[in-house]
Design a protein around this motif. Structure first.
Motif, PDB file in Angstrom:
ATOM      1  N   ILE A   1       0.730  -1.240   0.097  1.00  0.00           N
ATOM      2  CA  ILE A   1      -0.100  -0.108  -0.062  1.00  0.00           C
ATOM      3  C   ILE A   1       0.711   1.214   0.075  1.00  0.00           C
ATOM      4  O   ILE A   1       1.640   1.103   0.726  1.00  0.00           O
ATOM      5  CB  ILE A   1      -0.957   0.091   1.220  1.00  0.00           C
ATOM      6  CG1 ILE A   1      -1.993   1.312   0.983  1.00  0.00           C
ATOM      7  CG2 ILE A   1      -0.183   0.132   2.535  1.00  0.00           C
ATOM      8  CD1 ILE A   1      -3.020   1.087   2.120  1.00  0.00           C
ATOM      9  N   TYR A   2       0.393   2.402  -0.594  1.00  0.00           N
ATOM     10  CA  TYR A   2       1.076   3.652  -0.693  1.00  0.00           C
ATOM     11  C   TYR A   2       0.025   4.618  -0.451  1.00  0.00           C
ATOM     12  O   TYR A   2      -1.202   4.592  -1.040  1.00  0.00           O
ATOM     13  CB  TYR A   2       1.711   3.958  -1.988  1.00  0.00           C
ATOM     14  CG  TYR A   2       2.352   5.245  -2.399  1.00  0.00           C
ATOM     15  CD1 TYR A   2       2.959   5.644  -1.412  1.00  0.00           C
ATOM     16  CD2 TYR A   2       1.907   5.819  -3.714  1.00  0.00           C
ATOM     17  CE1 TYR A   2       3.417   7.119  -1.722  1.00  0.00           C
ATOM     18  CE2 TYR A   2       2.393   7.210  -3.750  1.00  0.00           C
ATOM     19  CZ  TYR A   2       3.403   7.665  -2.880  1.00  0.00           C
ATOM     20  OH  TYR A   2       3.605   8.851  -3.101  1.00  0.00           O
ATOM     21  N   VAL A   3       0.245   5.556   0.643  1.00  0.00           N
ATOM     22  CA  VAL A   3      -0.816   6.781   0.748  1.00  0.00           C
ATOM     23  C   VAL A   3      -0.049   7.954   0.704  1.00  0.00           C
ATOM     24  O   VAL A   3       1.025   8.401   1.047  1.00  0.00           O
ATOM     25  CB  VAL A   3      -1.119   6.466   2.180  1.00  0.00           C
ATOM     26  CG1 VAL A   3      -2.061   7.607   2.638  1.00  0.00           C
ATOM     27  CG2 VAL A   3      -1.482   5.040   2.730  1.00  0.00           C
ATOM     28  N   THR A   4      -0.774   8.950  -0.094  1.00  0.00           N
ATOM     29  CA  THR A   4      -0.336  10.120  -0.490  1.00  0.00           C
ATOM     30  C   THR A   4      -1.689  11.114  -0.558  1.00  0.00           C
ATOM     31  O   THR A   4      -2.738  10.586  -0.943  1.00  0.00           O
ATOM     32  CB  THR A   4       0.493  10.513  -1.654  1.00  0.00           C
ATOM     33  OG1 THR A   4       0.888  11.615  -1.958  1.00  0.00           O
ATOM     34  CG2 THR A   4      -0.229   9.870  -2.864  1.00  0.00           C
ATOM     35  N   THR A   5      -1.426  12.526  -0.071  1.00  0.00           N
ATOM     36  CA  THR A   5      -2.396  13.407  -0.290  1.00  0.00           C
ATOM     37  C   THR A   5      -2.305  13.970  -1.482  1.00  0.00           C
ATOM     38  O   THR A   5      -3.106  14.939  -2.034  1.00  0.00           O
ATOM     39  CB  THR A   5      -2.626  14.546   1.015  1.00  0.00           C
ATOM     40  OG1 THR A   5      -1.429  15.134   1.150  1.00  0.00           O
ATOM     41  CG2 THR A   5      -2.927  13.683   2.155  1.00  0.00           C
ATOM     42  N   GLY A   6      -1.492  13.706  -2.380  1.00  0.00           N
ATOM     43  CA  GLY A   6      -1.014  14.362  -3.738  1.00  0.00           C
ATOM     44  C   GLY A   6      -1.936  13.798  -4.712  1.00  0.00           C
ATOM     45  O   GLY A   6      -2.422  12.740  -4.503  1.00  0.00           O
ATOM     46  N   SER A   7      -1.868  14.594  -5.782  1.00  0.00           N
ATOM     47  CA  SER A   7      -2.843  14.020  -7.026  1.00  0.00           C
ATOM     48  C   SER A   7      -1.611  13.216  -7.914  1.00  0.00           C
ATOM     49  O   SER A   7      -0.824  14.140  -8.261  1.00  0.00           O
ATOM     50  CB  SER A   7      -3.478  15.023  -7.651  1.00  0.00           C
ATOM     51  OG  SER A   7      -4.323  15.681  -6.829  1.00  0.00           O
ATOM     52  N   LEU A   8      -2.029  12.148  -8.231  1.00  0.00           N
ATOM     53  CA  LEU A   8      -0.898  11.458  -9.107  1.00  0.00           C
ATOM     54  C   LEU A   8      -1.282  11.400 -10.732  1.00  0.00           C
ATOM     55  O   LEU A   8      -2.373  11.059 -11.229  1.00  0.00           O
ATOM     56  CB  LEU A   8      -0.566  10.011  -8.767  1.00  0.00           C
ATOM     57  CG  LEU A   8      -0.341   9.745  -7.291  1.00  0.00           C
ATOM     58  CD1 LEU A   8      -0.403   8.420  -6.676  1.00  0.00           C
ATOM     59  CD2 LEU A   8       0.898  10.379  -6.839  1.00  0.00           C
ATOM     60  N   ALA A   9      -0.256  12.174 -11.552  1.00  0.00           N
ATOM     61  CA  ALA A   9      -0.319  11.954 -12.903  1.00  0.00           C
ATOM     62  C   ALA A   9       0.049  10.711 -13.746  1.00  0.00           C
ATOM     63  O   ALA A   9       0.803   9.766 -12.972  1.00  0.00           O
ATOM     64  CB  ALA A   9       0.354  13.116 -13.143  1.00  0.00           C
ATOM     65  N   TYR A  10      -0.504  10.470 -14.800  1.00  0.00           N
ATOM     66  CA  TYR A  10      -0.091   9.369 -15.488  1.00  0.00           C
ATOM     67  C   TYR A  10       1.652   8.909 -15.476  1.00  0.00           C
ATOM     68  O   TYR A  10       1.868   7.824 -15.192  1.00  0.00           O
ATOM     69  CB  TYR A  10      -0.336   9.729 -16.989  1.00  0.00           C
ATOM     70  CG  TYR A  10       0.153   8.320 -17.902  1.00  0.00           C
ATOM     71  CD1 TYR A  10      -0.723   7.336 -17.961  1.00  0.00           C
ATOM     72  CD2 TYR A  10       1.183   8.290 -18.570  1.00  0.00           C
ATOM     73  CE1 TYR A  10      -0.283   6.010 -18.864  1.00  0.00           C
ATOM     74  CE2 TYR A  10       1.942   7.460 -19.238  1.00  0.00           C
ATOM     75  CZ  TYR A  10       0.937   6.174 -19.214  1.00  0.00           C
ATOM     76  OH  TYR A  10       1.180   5.180 -20.186  1.00  0.00           O
ATOM     77  N   ASP A  11       2.444  10.055 -15.696  1.00  0.00           N
ATOM     78  CA  ASP A  11       3.917   9.851 -15.771  1.00  0.00           C
ATOM     79  C   ASP A  11       4.262   9.228 -14.008  1.00  0.00           C
ATOM     80  O   ASP A  11       5.136   8.407 -13.918  1.00  0.00           O
ATOM     81  CB  ASP A  11       4.631  10.858 -15.812  1.00  0.00           C
ATOM     82  CG  ASP A  11       4.581  11.477 -17.388  1.00  0.00           C
ATOM     83  OD1 ASP A  11       4.137  10.452 -18.231  1.00  0.00           O
ATOM     84  OD2 ASP A  11       4.769  12.723 -17.744  1.00  0.00           O
ATOM     85  N   GLN A  12       3.710   9.821 -13.058  1.00  0.00           N
ATOM     86  CA  GLN A  12       4.016   9.423 -11.816  1.00  0.00           C
ATOM     87  C   GLN A  12       3.491   8.093 -11.698  1.00  0.00           C
ATOM     88  O   GLN A  12       4.423   6.973 -11.298  1.00  0.00           O
ATOM     89  CB  GLN A  12       3.369  10.276 -10.673  1.00  0.00           C
ATOM     90  CG  GLN A  12       3.963  11.616 -10.585  1.00  0.00           C
ATOM     91  CD  GLN A  12       3.119  12.580  -9.922  1.00  0.00           C
ATOM     92  OE1 GLN A  12       1.909  12.645 -10.340  1.00  0.00           O
ATOM     93  NE2 GLN A  12       3.851  13.254  -9.093  1.00  0.00           N
ATOM     94  N   LEU A  13       2.446   7.578 -11.868  1.00  0.00           N
ATOM     95  CA  LEU A  13       1.989   6.075 -11.983  1.00  0.00           C
ATOM     96  C   LEU A  13       2.768   5.087 -12.813  1.00  0.00           C
ATOM     97  O   LEU A  13       2.977   3.925 -12.259  1.00  0.00           O
ATOM     98  CB  LEU A  13       0.439   6.139 -12.228  1.00  0.00           C
ATOM     99  CG  LEU A  13      -0.606   7.064 -11.407  1.00  0.00           C
ATOM    100  CD1 LEU A  13      -1.857   7.043 -12.039  1.00  0.00           C
ATOM    101  CD2 LEU A  13      -0.721   6.382 -10.230  1.00  0.00           C
ATOM    102  N   LYS A  14       3.133   5.853 -13.918  1.00  0.00           N
ATOM    103  CA  LYS A  14       4.136   4.689 -14.667  1.00  0.00           C
ATOM    104  C   LYS A  14       5.245   4.423 -14.066  1.00  0.00           C
ATOM    105  O   LYS A  14       5.671   3.201 -14.056  1.00  0.00           O
ATOM    106  CB  LYS A  14       4.368   5.457 -15.971  1.00  0.00           C
ATOM    107  CG  LYS A  14       5.168   4.448 -16.728  1.00  0.00           C
ATOM    108  CD  LYS A  14       5.238   5.304 -18.301  1.00  0.00           C
ATOM    109  CE  LYS A  14       5.996   4.207 -19.267  1.00  0.00           C
ATOM    110  NZ  LYS A  14       6.844   4.917 -20.018  1.00  0.00           N
ATOM    111  N   ARG A  15       6.076   5.359 -13.321  1.00  0.00           N
ATOM    112  CA  ARG A  15       7.156   5.127 -12.830  1.00  0.00           C
ATOM    113  C   ARG A  15       6.809   4.250 -11.702  1.00  0.00           C
ATOM    114  O   ARG A  15       7.655   3.345 -11.227  1.00  0.00           O
ATOM    115  CB  ARG A  15       7.647   6.398 -12.006  1.00  0.00           C
ATOM    116  CG  ARG A  15       8.944   6.177 -11.417  1.00  0.00           C
ATOM    117  CD  ARG A  15       9.605   7.523 -10.790  1.00  0.00           C
ATOM    118  NE  ARG A  15      10.508   7.405  -9.934  1.00  0.00           N
ATOM    119  CZ  ARG A  15      10.684   8.080  -8.958  1.00  0.00           C
ATOM    120  NH1 ARG A  15      10.092   9.400  -8.701  1.00  0.00           N
ATOM    121  NH2 ARG A  15      11.616   7.766  -7.905  1.00  0.00           N
TER     122      ARG A  15
END
Length: 190
Positions: A106-120
């Protein structure tokens, strides 16, 4: 007197008035209120709890952020518990806050994740593991990351943030005004 009750106080009244008076009642030193009328000689006990500040709060732009009195680790630990994961943050993988099995994390963040971040993140997780990502928002339209499950931080967590309102006007749930006719009529036919 054999009573059990719950008291709620706002402000510092608990420390300046309530706790000192309750200590006197227990010690048999208080002669105010009902003590004299029932010849109370002391005894009993009490405990009090202070509500913690909200874990999340809205910033000046209306975005949910971690309250400055807390930190990201506290949110990650709360989300792990809520989602049934063991909180065990990795020292080497920023995206690994805990696990439910050897290969499910599991990974928790209050940030908004974009496609490039999800890909990485997907590439780092690899095909042999899976990752539940709890975040404020994500942009993954058209993306195919079979090892990632994306969820917004659940409203059940956000709804617990009632305690950080400035006016403390709480919404009360009350019973419906009218009963359903089916239940109200004892002479109904089957």
């Amino acid at each position: 007197m054999g009573r059990r009750w719950i008291m709620v106080e706002l402000g510092e009244h608990c420390h300046t008035h309530i706790v000192p008076r309750l200590k006197k009642v227990i010690d048999g030193e208080d002669q105010g209120g009902i003590t004299k009328a029932v010849n109370w000689q002391g005894g009993g006990g009490f405990r009090y709890l202070r509500l913690a500040p909200s874990l999340l709060k809205k910033d000046d732009w209306g975005n949910w952020v971690i309250n400055k009195e807390y930190n990201a680790e506290m949110l990650a630990e709360a989300m792990c518990k809520h989602m049934g994961f063991t909180y065990a943050p990795s020292q080497t993988q920023f995206w690994n806050h805990g696990y439910s099995t050897e290969t499910d994390h599991i990974y928790v963040t209050t940030g908004s994740l974009a496609y490039d971040q999800l890909k990485r993140i997907s590439e780092e997780v690899g095909a042999e593991r899976s990752l539940l990502i709890c975040c404020k928002a994500f942009m993954a339209e058209g993306a195919d990351f079979p090892n990632l499950t994306l969820k917004k931080i659940p409203k059940v967590i956000l709804n617990k943030c009632e305690w950080d309102h400035d006016d403390y006007s709480f919404t009360l749930n009350v019973l419906p005004e009218e009963q359903d006719d089916e239940w109200a009529d004892d002479d109904s036919e089957e």
